[in-house]
Write a protein that holds these residues in place. Structure first.
Motif, PDB file in Angstrom:
ATOM      1  N   VAL A 125     -15.361  -7.678  -0.643  1.00  0.00           N
ATOM      2  CA  VAL A 125     -14.929  -8.255   0.634  1.00  0.00           C
ATOM      3  C   VAL A 125     -15.536  -9.642   0.817  1.00  0.00           C
ATOM      4  O   VAL A 125     -14.859 -10.599   1.183  1.00  0.00           O
ATOM      5  CB  VAL A 125     -15.356  -7.364   1.826  1.00  0.00           C
ATOM      6  CG1 VAL A 125     -15.061  -8.053   3.138  1.00  0.00           C
ATOM      7  CG2 VAL A 125     -14.648  -6.038   1.797  1.00  0.00           C
ATOM      8  N   MET A 126     -16.836  -9.755   0.518  1.00  0.00           N
ATOM      9  CA  MET A 126     -17.526 -11.035   0.709  1.00  0.00           C
ATOM     10  C   MET A 126     -16.956 -12.099  -0.215  1.00  0.00           C
ATOM     11  O   MET A 126     -16.670 -13.217   0.223  1.00  0.00           O
ATOM     12  CB  MET A 126     -19.014 -10.880   0.395  1.00  0.00           C
ATOM     13  CG  MET A 126     -19.720  -9.940   1.332  1.00  0.00           C
ATOM     14  SD  MET A 126     -20.612 -10.858   2.541  1.00  0.00           S
ATOM     15  CE  MET A 126     -22.046 -11.278   1.603  1.00  0.00           C
ATOM     16  N   ARG A 166      -5.891 -12.558  -0.263  1.00  0.00           N
ATOM     17  CA  ARG A 166      -5.757 -11.908   1.050  1.00  0.00           C
ATOM     18  C   ARG A 166      -5.648 -10.408   0.892  1.00  0.00           C
ATOM     19  O   ARG A 166      -6.253  -9.640   1.620  1.00  0.00           O
ATOM     20  CB  ARG A 166      -4.506 -12.427   1.769  1.00  0.00           C
ATOM     21  CG  ARG A 166      -4.766 -13.602   2.702  1.00  0.00           C
ATOM     22  CD  ARG A 166      -3.579 -13.810   3.645  1.00  0.00           C
ATOM     23  NE  ARG A 166      -3.433 -12.656   4.503  1.00  0.00           N
ATOM     24  CZ  ARG A 166      -2.306 -12.006   4.696  1.00  0.00           C
ATOM     25  NH1 ARG A 166      -1.200 -12.389   4.101  1.00  0.00           N
ATOM     26  NH2 ARG A 166      -2.271 -10.962   5.496  1.00  0.00           N
ATOM     27  N   HIS A 170      -8.934  -8.983  -0.096  1.00  0.00           N
ATOM     28  CA  HIS A 170      -9.846  -8.959   1.044  1.00  0.00           C
ATOM     29  C   HIS A 170      -9.508  -7.787   1.979  1.00  0.00           C
ATOM     30  O   HIS A 170     -10.385  -7.050   2.403  1.00  0.00           O
ATOM     31  CB  HIS A 170      -9.750 -10.279   1.807  1.00  0.00           C
ATOM     32  CG  HIS A 170     -10.803 -10.454   2.868  1.00  0.00           C
ATOM     33  ND1 HIS A 170     -12.130 -10.533   2.571  1.00  0.00           N
ATOM     34  CD2 HIS A 170     -10.716 -10.556   4.224  1.00  0.00           C
ATOM     35  CE1 HIS A 170     -12.831 -10.679   3.697  1.00  0.00           C
ATOM     36  NE2 HIS A 170     -11.987 -10.688   4.718  1.00  0.00           N
ATOM     37  N   HIS A 171      -8.238  -7.629   2.233  1.00  0.00           N
ATOM     38  CA  HIS A 171      -7.855  -6.598   3.193  1.00  0.00           C
ATOM     39  C   HIS A 171      -7.989  -5.195   2.603  1.00  0.00           C
ATOM     40  O   HIS A 171      -8.540  -4.292   3.229  1.00  0.00           O
ATOM     41  CB  HIS A 171      -6.424  -6.845   3.678  1.00  0.00           C
ATOM     42  CG  HIS A 171      -6.154  -6.268   5.033  1.00  0.00           C
ATOM     43  ND1 HIS A 171      -5.418  -6.906   5.989  1.00  0.00           N
ATOM     44  CD2 HIS A 171      -6.524  -5.091   5.587  1.00  0.00           C
ATOM     45  CE1 HIS A 171      -5.356  -6.158   7.080  1.00  0.00           C
ATOM     46  NE2 HIS A 171      -6.015  -5.042   6.847  1.00  0.00           N
ATOM     47  N   GLY A 204     -11.366  -9.193  11.801  1.00  0.00           N
ATOM     48  CA  GLY A 204     -10.567  -9.777  10.725  1.00  0.00           C
ATOM     49  C   GLY A 204      -9.083  -9.558  10.947  1.00  0.00           C
ATOM     50  O   GLY A 204      -8.268 -10.468  10.778  1.00  0.00           O
ATOM     51  N   PRO A 209      -5.540 -13.570  11.917  1.00  0.00           N
ATOM     52  CA  PRO A 209      -4.341 -14.320  11.514  1.00  0.00           C
ATOM     53  C   PRO A 209      -3.384 -14.611  12.662  1.00  0.00           C
ATOM     54  O   PRO A 209      -2.450 -15.377  12.500  1.00  0.00           O
ATOM     55  CB  PRO A 209      -3.678 -13.419  10.468  1.00  0.00           C
ATOM     56  CG  PRO A 209      -4.730 -12.470  10.020  1.00  0.00           C
ATOM     57  CD  PRO A 209      -5.634 -12.290  11.188  1.00  0.00           C
ATOM     58  N   HIS A 251     -16.570 -12.990  13.019  1.00  0.00           N
ATOM     59  CA  HIS A 251     -16.105 -12.320  11.811  1.00  0.00           C
ATOM     60  C   HIS A 251     -16.790 -12.807  10.537  1.00  0.00           C
ATOM     61  O   HIS A 251     -17.044 -12.019   9.643  1.00  0.00           O
ATOM     62  CB  HIS A 251     -14.590 -12.496  11.663  1.00  0.00           C
ATOM     63  CG  HIS A 251     -14.036 -11.813  10.447  1.00  0.00           C
ATOM     64  ND1 HIS A 251     -13.942 -10.448  10.352  1.00  0.00           N
ATOM     65  CD2 HIS A 251     -13.588 -12.286   9.267  1.00  0.00           C
ATOM     66  CE1 HIS A 251     -13.447 -10.119   9.174  1.00  0.00           C
ATOM     67  NE2 HIS A 251     -13.217 -11.217   8.488  1.00  0.00           N
ATOM     68  N   ASN A 300      -0.629  -5.722   5.044  1.00  0.00           N
ATOM     69  CA  ASN A 300      -0.520  -6.660   6.147  1.00  0.00           C
ATOM     70  C   ASN A 300       0.444  -7.815   5.873  1.00  0.00           C
ATOM     71  O   ASN A 300       0.023  -8.976   5.811  1.00  0.00           O
ATOM     72  CB  ASN A 300      -1.913  -7.217   6.476  1.00  0.00           C
ATOM     73  CG  ASN A 300      -2.014  -7.656   7.916  1.00  0.00           C
ATOM     74  OD1 ASN A 300      -1.172  -7.289   8.738  1.00  0.00           O
ATOM     75  ND2 ASN A 300      -3.023  -8.445   8.232  1.00  0.00           N
TER      76      ASN A 300
HETATM   77  C1  HEM Z   1     -18.872 -12.576   4.482  1.00  0.00           C
HETATM   78  C2  HEM Z   1     -17.951 -11.778   4.770  1.00  0.00           C
HETATM   79  C3  HEM Z   1     -16.530 -12.136   5.191  1.00  0.00           C
HETATM   80  C4  HEM Z   1     -15.852 -13.320   5.170  1.00  0.00           C
HETATM   81  C5  HEM Z   1     -16.365 -14.663   4.737  1.00  0.00           C
HETATM   82  C6  HEM Z   1     -14.528 -13.064   5.665  1.00  0.00           C
HETATM   83  C7  HEM Z   1     -13.511 -14.013   5.852  1.00  0.00           C
HETATM   84  C8  HEM Z   1     -12.260 -13.773   6.362  1.00  0.00           C
HETATM   85  C9  HEM Z   1     -11.263 -14.766   6.687  1.00  0.00           C
HETATM   86  C10 HEM Z   1     -11.414 -16.253   6.525  1.00  0.00           C
HETATM   87  C11 HEM Z   1     -10.167 -14.115   7.171  1.00  0.00           C
HETATM   88  C12 HEM Z   1      -8.846 -14.744   7.707  1.00  0.00           C
HETATM   89  C13 HEM Z   1      -7.870 -15.069   6.644  1.00  0.00           C
HETATM   90  C14 HEM Z   1      -6.858 -13.982   6.429  1.00  0.00           C
HETATM   91  O1  HEM Z   1      -6.629 -13.184   7.312  1.00  0.00           O
HETATM   92  O2  HEM Z   1      -6.279 -13.935   5.338  1.00  0.00           O
HETATM   93  C15 HEM Z   1     -10.437 -12.733   7.117  1.00  0.00           C
HETATM   94  C16 HEM Z   1      -9.552 -11.754   7.467  1.00  0.00           C
HETATM   95  C17 HEM Z   1      -9.863 -10.396   7.478  1.00  0.00           C
HETATM   96  N1  HEM Z   1     -11.101  -9.826   7.250  1.00  0.00           N
HETATM   97 FE1  HEM Z   1     -12.760 -10.793   6.591  1.00  0.00          FE
HETATM   98  N2  HEM Z   1     -14.438 -11.741   5.959  1.00  0.00           N
HETATM   99  C18 HEM Z   1     -15.649 -11.148   5.689  1.00  0.00           C
HETATM  100  C19 HEM Z   1     -15.998  -9.825   5.867  1.00  0.00           C
HETATM  101  C20 HEM Z   1     -15.127  -8.827   6.257  1.00  0.00           C
HETATM  102  C21 HEM Z   1     -15.491  -7.440   6.433  1.00  0.00           C
HETATM  103  C22 HEM Z   1     -16.869  -6.829   6.212  1.00  0.00           C
HETATM  104  C23 HEM Z   1     -14.343  -6.788   6.810  1.00  0.00           C
HETATM  105  C24 HEM Z   1     -14.106  -5.319   7.121  1.00  0.00           C
HETATM  106  C25 HEM Z   1     -14.907  -4.340   7.150  1.00  0.00           C
HETATM  107  C26 HEM Z   1     -13.278  -7.771   6.867  1.00  0.00           C
HETATM  108  C27 HEM Z   1     -11.974  -7.495   7.208  1.00  0.00           C
HETATM  109  C28 HEM Z   1     -10.969  -8.444   7.355  1.00  0.00           C
HETATM  110  C29 HEM Z   1      -9.601  -8.139   7.645  1.00  0.00           C
HETATM  111  C30 HEM Z   1      -9.006  -6.723   7.835  1.00  0.00           C
HETATM  112  C31 HEM Z   1      -8.893  -9.353   7.707  1.00  0.00           C
HETATM  113  C32 HEM Z   1      -7.383  -9.580   7.937  1.00  0.00           C
HETATM  114  C33 HEM Z   1      -6.830  -9.827   6.570  1.00  0.00           C
HETATM  115  C34 HEM Z   1      -5.339 -10.091   6.512  1.00  0.00           C
HETATM  116  O3  HEM Z   1      -4.900 -11.121   6.942  1.00  0.00           O
HETATM  117  O4  HEM Z   1      -4.626  -9.248   5.990  1.00  0.00           O
HETATM  118  N3  HEM Z   1     -13.799  -8.995   6.526  1.00  0.00           N
HETATM  119  N4  HEM Z   1     -11.732 -12.555   6.649  1.00  0.00           N
END
Ligand code: HEM
Lengths: 271, 564
Positions: B52-53, B105, B108-109, B157, B161, B209, B280
């Motif tokens: 995720v990170m 993406r 990450h998700h 997170g 978007p 976030h 997503n």
């Molecule tokens: C250092 C840790 C993290 C960073 C730098 C980070 C960064 C980001 C960024 C920039 C986005 C928006 C871009 C996008 O939606 O595509 C995003 C979306 C999201 N993040 Fe993170 N995130 C981190 C940790 C986490 C953690 C721990 C979780 C969940 C337990 C998480 C869950 C999500 C989800 C569900 C989205 C929506 C993704 C999507 O658009 O489908 N994130 N994150």
């Protein structure tokens, strides 16, 4: 060794994924329209056509809708079928109901489902023309109205999201309404049927008259739905395009179970 | 010792010259970890968090947390020219115009979903095996904190978007804030910087976030792992395993190699799924505008239980002095989760108090040997699953051709009826298993061989169980309920504190009274003698049996090889 099991898990991923998407979309799959039976050629608007329409109506529809299309109240005591009055239902309504296979109704349910079409195009047109004579109602869209050449898809998407997604889902995959009723998937509806649905408002669906959605916006909207039908899923399997619940299901079944299987395998290896 | 350890020793020497920490390193490199697949669930969580990170950092390079409105001009045609916020537009760009963006993406998700799921299963493992008992209560609380933070990270997170589902979720969150008595309205204005949705919120959420919550997770995670390290890992009972030792593999090289390999497995599976399965698809949802909603608006799975509780709750509101108290939101979205997390966090102490068991535990319980705890856990799981079902009631209605109203009404009753039933059933199963364990100790294992003795009696031949299995079964802790204290002392005066003590004795009875005791030593010895006798008695006949081998035509032949 490692490579082989990787490949196996890859195959399993694809397999499970496709099984899921099958389930996800399977319910929405409705059989294709049947080929029209040989039909007598009748000119549109001719007396012959009206006669044919009336005859077909008497044979196939009057038992529920009445001999004059005046409607019959459902008789719960005898289990007798009823149907609403078709006076003023209009050409578009008959065409929509019969060309989607909803009519003639087979068994009374919460809602008439889309199913195999029972009549040929000409027969449908004849019945529609006949019912149109019973009272003024919405007419079928003209060929010009259905011309999507200059339609703006993005504009249509906006109209679609504002007016339709709350029932039909963001990708037109359908959704549940109250009391066992549902908004069906739009993936099998033809442009003409989408138009007809909007101007007749079957069942729970509201009527979208010219004031709510102009002809031009209807074209845009239909073009958007047509684009949705053919748009591939750039991210891989679409899981039925029904939202996060399917993703969660996939995660807990295929996803997490495969990782736990690996954990058990690694845990057992060193023994 | 292997070369790896030698190298490690050398490194330790190098570090020692600078930090005089050799004692620490020497002590810890040889540290031993016990082995069981369920001990790797926490690792899955850790590895998915790393994924995720990594993927999140890539996304920060391109994501723009801004609510400035613009007309989309990227390469996704069905949205060309549509008005949207920069946040949504930049997420579209990541998806369609940035190399590897969509895959990132999706990684990450998906890994976020994996992360929370792995934490949850890990938590269940810790609960059902009693690993939260003294001295590990504090680490259990940290775990609950980690789960909470993970949910928060995920929700934040999901909302970033600014697509239609994001906004719908935020709208609900805002509704929950509004429902808080007295402070609700002010709090909502404060959080959103004015009316919902305002123009500040995404950038605030972004800080939460990518900075606040991940920072907290990292801190808690570090504390969590250090405590595991310091307190040593628990182990399941087995031959040679006691409450005072740890039997397993040294950290280096075996455990490290396995852990390292497992990291790549987790990374690989997540990446594979992210490459093959959409998650997503925000381009289908469209940008958020308050006047649009869509069927299929659901949160990610880990918020699904709260969605379910909201959908199930009847519409109850009180108007007091012109002020509306929205029980329909407060109960399912504030009180319920508050209660769930509080009870979860203090459970170690609840059990300690109820059972009076304040000893240290380094040997895990087999779930059947703690029937009440196991049944409480099963009950909680069934409660959660019912809420989940409630969160997906519309989809269940479409798939199974049911009425959404029927499902909701069914659930409103089931949520009170099913968990107690699950409790009773689970407890019965546990006690049945305990009885079977006792039988195994007394009568050995059933072999499935039926033997006819010379005088015509039929017996089933039993075989003694292995030493390993015996060690496992015999490790079952003896648990006696607290005795009921006297209500009045010898002078007929009410004892102070008797009421509390009586309640406690009742609870302890509830926990322990039905346990099936282990056989006594005499019983065991008698059983052993009997078993020996049975085996001896059966031996000649068994021998005969072994000589007979079936021929193709169904007749029976003597095996000449055995005859010799
Ligand atoms: C250092 C840790 C993290 C960073 C730098 C980070 C960064 C980001 C960024 C920039 C986005 C928006 C871009 C996008 O939606 O595509 C995003 C979306 C999201 N993040 Fe993170 N995130 C981190 C940790 C986490 C953690 C721990 C979780 C969940 C337990 C998480 C869950 C999500 C989800 C569900 C989205 C929506 C993704 C999507 O658009 O489908 N994130 N994150």
């Amino acid at each position: 060794m490692k490579k082989r099991s990787r490949r196996r898990s890859f195959a399993a991923g694809i397999l499970m994924g496709s099984a899921l998407i099958l389930v996800g979309t399977g319910y929405a799959v409705v059989s294709a329209e049947t080929t029209p039976s040989p039909e007598p050629a009748v000119a549109a608007g001719s007396l012959e056509q009206l006669q044919l329409g009336r005859q077909l109506f008497l044979e196939g529809c009057s038992s529920c809708h009445g001999l004059q299309g005046e409607g019959i109240a459902a008789d719960n005591a005898t289990g007798g079928n009823g149907g609403p009055s078709l006076i003023g239902a209009g050409e578009a309504s008959v065409d929509f109901q019969v060309s989607t296979g909803r009519m003639p109704l087979a068994v009374p349910e919460a809602q008439a489902p889309r199913k195999d079409v029972q009549y040929s195009q000409a027969e449908i047109a004849a019945m529609a023309a006949y019912v149109a004579t019973l009272g003024p109602g919405p007419a079928n869209p003209t060929e010009e109205q259905l011309n999507l050449e200059n339609a703006n898809i993005a504009e249509g998407g906006e109209i679609f999201r504002t007016n339709c997604t709350q029932c039909h889902n963001f990708a037109g995959s359908g959704g549940a309404l109250t009391n066992g009723q549902y908004a069906p998937s739009l993936m099998n509806a033809t442009p003409e049927q989408i138009w007809q649905a909007m101007i007749t408002g079957p069942q729970q669906m509201p009527v979208f008259s010219n004031e709510t959605i102009t002809d031009e916006d209807k074209q845009n909207l239909i073009a958007y739905v047509e684009a949705l039908k053919v748009e591939p899923n750039p991210g891989g399997l679409g899981l039925g395009r029904i939202g996060p619940v399917a993703e969660g299901l996939f995660l807990w079944t295929a996803g997490l179970l495969s990782l736990i299987a690996f954990a058990v395998w690694i845990g057992a290896k060193v023994r | 010792m292997s070369a790896t350890v030698k190298t490690a020793g050398k490194t330790a020497g190098w570090v020692d010259d600078r930090f005089t920490s050799s004692n620490f390193l020497k002590r810890n490199i040889g540290k031993v970890f016990p082995e069981h697949w369920s001990f790797m669930l926490g690792e899955i969580a850790l590895y998915s968090f790393i994924v995720v990170m990594l993927s999140g950092v890539y996304l920060t390079l391109f994501f723009k947390p801004s609510m400035i409105e613009l007309a989309y001009n990227g390469s996704y045609v069905p949205l060309k020219g549509v008005k949207m916020t920069e946040a949504y537009a930049s997420t579209l760009n990541i998806s369609f115009d940035i190399r590897g963006g969509l895959l990132m993406r999706q990684i990450h998700h998906w890994s976020a979903l994996f992360f929370v799921a792995a934490i949850s299963v890990h938590l269940l493992r810790v609960f059902f095996t009693g690993a939260f008992r003294k001295p590990r209560e504090l680490n259990w609380v940290i775990g609950v904190g980690l789960l909470t933070m993970a949910l928060l990270a995920g929700f934040a997170g999901y909302s970033l978007p600014d697509d239609l589902l994001s906004g719908t979720g935020l709208r609900i969150a805002q509704g929950i804030v509004l429902s808080l008595p007295l402070v609700g309205t002010y709090l909502s204005f404060f959080i959103f910087g004015g009316e919902f949705p305002g123009t500040d919120f995404i950038s605030r959420l972004y800080a939460v976030h990518i900075l606040v919550v991940p920072g907290l997770i990292l801190a808690l995670l570090t504390a969590h792992l250090m405590m595991v390290w310091y307190q040593k890992h628990t182990q399941f009972p087995g031959l040679g395993r006691t409450n005072d030792n740890v039997v397993g593999y040294p950290l280096l090289p075996i455990y490290m190699a396995k852990a390292g390999g497992f990291f790549f497995v987790v990374f690989g599976v997540i990446t594979l799924i992210s490459g093959l399965v959409t998650i997503n698809p925000i381009w289908l949802y469209g940008p958020y505008t308050p006047d649009q909603v869509t069927a299929g608006s659901q949160p990610d799975w880990y918020i699904g239980w709260l969605e379910g509780s909201l959908r199930m709750m009847p519409n109850v509101e009180w108007v007091i002095f012109g002020y509306t108290l929205s029980w329909n939101i407060l109960v399912p979205a504030v009180i319920l989760p508050g209660l769930v997390f509080t009870v979860m966090a203090i459970y170690p102490w609840i059990e300690q108090w109820a059972t009076g068991d304040k000893r240290e535990h380094h040997l895990l319980d087999r779930p059947r040997n703690a029937p009440v705890r196991t049944s409480l856990g099963a009950m909680a799981v069934s409660f959660y699953v019912l809420l989940w079902i409630g969160g997906g009631n519309d989809l269940i209605a479409s798939f199974f051709d049911m009425s959404i109203n029927t499902i909701t009404w069914f659930l409103r009753f089931a949520i009170f009826l099913v968990p107690p039933l699950v409790f009773v059933a689970t407890k019965r199963i546990c006690l049945g298993l305990q009885r079977r364990d006792r039988d195994k100790l007394l009568h050995g294992m059933e072999t499935g061989n039926i033997l006819r003795l010379p005088h015509g009696e039929f017996i089933e031949v039993h075989a003694p169980i292995s030493d390993e299995e015996k060690a496992v079964l015999m490790a079952k802790p003896e648990r006696t309920p607290l005795t009921m204290p006297e209500e009045i002392d010898e002078n007929g005066v009410a004892m102070p504190g008797a009421r509390g003590a009586r309640l406690r004795a009742k609870l302890s009875n509830f926990y322990y009274a039905d346990n099936i005791p282990l056989p006594t030593r005499e019983e065991l010895e008698a059983a052993e003698a009997h078993l020996r006798h049975e085996v001896e008695q059966a031996a000649p006949a068994m021998e005969e049996d072994r000589r007979l081998i079936p021929a193709h035509d169904g007749s029976v032949l003597h095996d000449p090889a055995i005859d010799k």
